[in-house]
Design a protein around this motif. Structure first.
Motif, short mmCIF file in Angstrom:
data_model
loop_
_atom_site.label_atom_id
_atom_site.label_comp_id
_atom_site.label_asym_id
_atom_site.label_seq_id
_atom_site.Cartn_x
_atom_site.Cartn_y
_atom_site.Cartn_z
N ASN A 48 0.85 -1.19 0.00
CA ASN A 48 0.00 0.00 0.00
C ASN A 48 0.89 1.25 0.00
O ASN A 48 2.10 1.17 0.24
CB ASN A 48 -1.00 -0.04 1.17
N PRO A 49 0.32 2.42 -0.27
CA PRO A 49 1.13 3.63 -0.40
C PRO A 49 1.85 4.04 0.90
O PRO A 49 2.89 4.69 0.85
CB PRO A 49 0.14 4.71 -0.84
N VAL A 50 1.31 3.65 2.04
CA VAL A 50 1.97 3.98 3.31
C VAL A 50 3.27 3.20 3.44
O VAL A 50 4.31 3.75 3.82
CB VAL A 50 1.02 3.69 4.51
N LYS A 51 3.22 1.93 3.11
CA LYS A 51 4.43 1.11 3.16
C LYS A 51 5.48 1.64 2.20
O LYS A 51 6.67 1.73 2.53
CB LYS A 51 4.10 -0.35 2.84
N VAL A 52 5.05 2.02 1.00
CA VAL A 52 5.98 2.56 0.01
C VAL A 52 6.66 3.82 0.54
O VAL A 52 7.89 3.97 0.45
CB VAL A 52 5.25 2.83 -1.32
N LEU A 53 5.88 4.73 1.12
CA LEU A 53 6.44 5.97 1.67
C LEU A 53 7.39 5.68 2.82
O LEU A 53 8.48 6.27 2.90
CB LEU A 53 5.31 6.90 2.12
N ALA A 54 7.01 4.78 3.70
CA ALA A 54 7.87 4.43 4.84
C ALA A 54 9.20 3.86 4.34
O ALA A 54 10.28 4.26 4.81
CB ALA A 54 7.17 3.44 5.75
N GLN A 55 9.13 2.94 3.40
CA GLN A 55 10.36 2.33 2.88
C GLN A 55 11.24 3.36 2.17
O GLN A 55 12.46 3.32 2.29
CB GLN A 55 10.02 1.17 1.95
N LYS A 56 10.62 4.31 1.48
CA LYS A 56 11.37 5.37 0.81
C LYS A 56 12.20 6.17 1.81
O LYS A 56 13.27 6.66 1.49
CB LYS A 56 10.39 6.28 0.06
N HIS A 57 11.68 6.29 3.04
CA HIS A 57 12.36 7.07 4.08
C HIS A 57 13.05 6.18 5.12
O HIS A 57 13.37 6.65 6.21
CB HIS A 57 11.36 8.03 4.73
N ASN A 58 13.23 4.92 4.76
CA ASN A 58 13.93 3.96 5.63
C ASN A 58 13.31 3.83 7.03
O ASN A 58 14.02 3.68 8.02
CB ASN A 58 15.41 4.31 5.74
N ILE A 59 11.99 3.89 7.07
CA ILE A 59 11.26 3.70 8.32
C ILE A 59 10.84 2.23 8.38
O ILE A 59 10.24 1.73 7.43
CB ILE A 59 10.02 4.61 8.41
#
Length: 183
Positions: A48-59
């Motif tokens: 989902n887009p939340v996971k994508v954003l988190a991974q982009k920021h190494n969260i």
């Protein structure tokens, strides 16, 4: 600000809040979101887009509530369009310091589709509510609210985008600041 924020979200609206936290340099220790789902004709597992954003920021991403344990007891939980009821065991882990951004002025328009219901009901005055979560759905002490107006051309997407952005701003800039809630 506390050293740890655990963010719960799964919907595109959640990314608005997470992005604002990231831009404000809030230390998001982990993101809790729904597991990847099969999408499209070939049912390819897609995050989902939340996971994508988190991974982009190494969260770090957590896809199961089972791993939420006492390790996170000094953290603040922040929920925005997570799409699942948070069980009592997780609420207990946060010791009352888990908050939800809800896209309506509670106690009205509780439940899974407050945006759609407000538009269908022809409501013109709306807003966002930040609540301290308890075991009931969309229930708990109201921490803060901000008002807004539903425009004639609003859709659930335009209204949701605006209300979740307003909710994130409320979290980050309010005098109540959830970041001051940790003892």
């Amino acid at each position: 600000m506390p050293t740890q924020i655990i963010f719960f979200g799964s919907a595109p609206f959640s990314t608005i809040v997470l992005q604002k936290l990231i831009e404000a340099k809030v230390a998001v220790a982990a993101v809790v979101t729904k597991p990847d789902k099969p999408v499209g004709r070939h049912l390819k597992l897609t995050p989902n887009p939340v996971k994508v954003l988190a991974q982009k920021h190494n969260i770090p991403v957590i896809e199961s509530l089972i791993v939420i344990d006492s390790h996170w007891s000094s953290a603040i939980g922040l929920v925005a369009a997570y799409g699942k009821i948070i069980p009592q065991t997780v609420l207990d882990t946060f010791g009352g310091h888990i908050y939800n951004i809800h896209p309506s002025l509670l106690p009205k328009f509780r439940g899974p589709s407050p945006l759609q219901q407000q538009i269908l009901d022809g409501v013109t005055e709306t807003g966002v509510t930040v609540i301290q979560l308890d075991a009931q759905m969309d229930h708990g002490p109201i921490i803060a609210t901000a008002r807004d107006t539903i425009r004639l051309d609003d859709t659930t997407i335009s209204l949701g985008n605006r209300l979740f952005a307003l909710g994130a701003d409320l979290i980050l800039n309010s005098q109540f600041s959830i970041f001051n809630q940790i003892p």
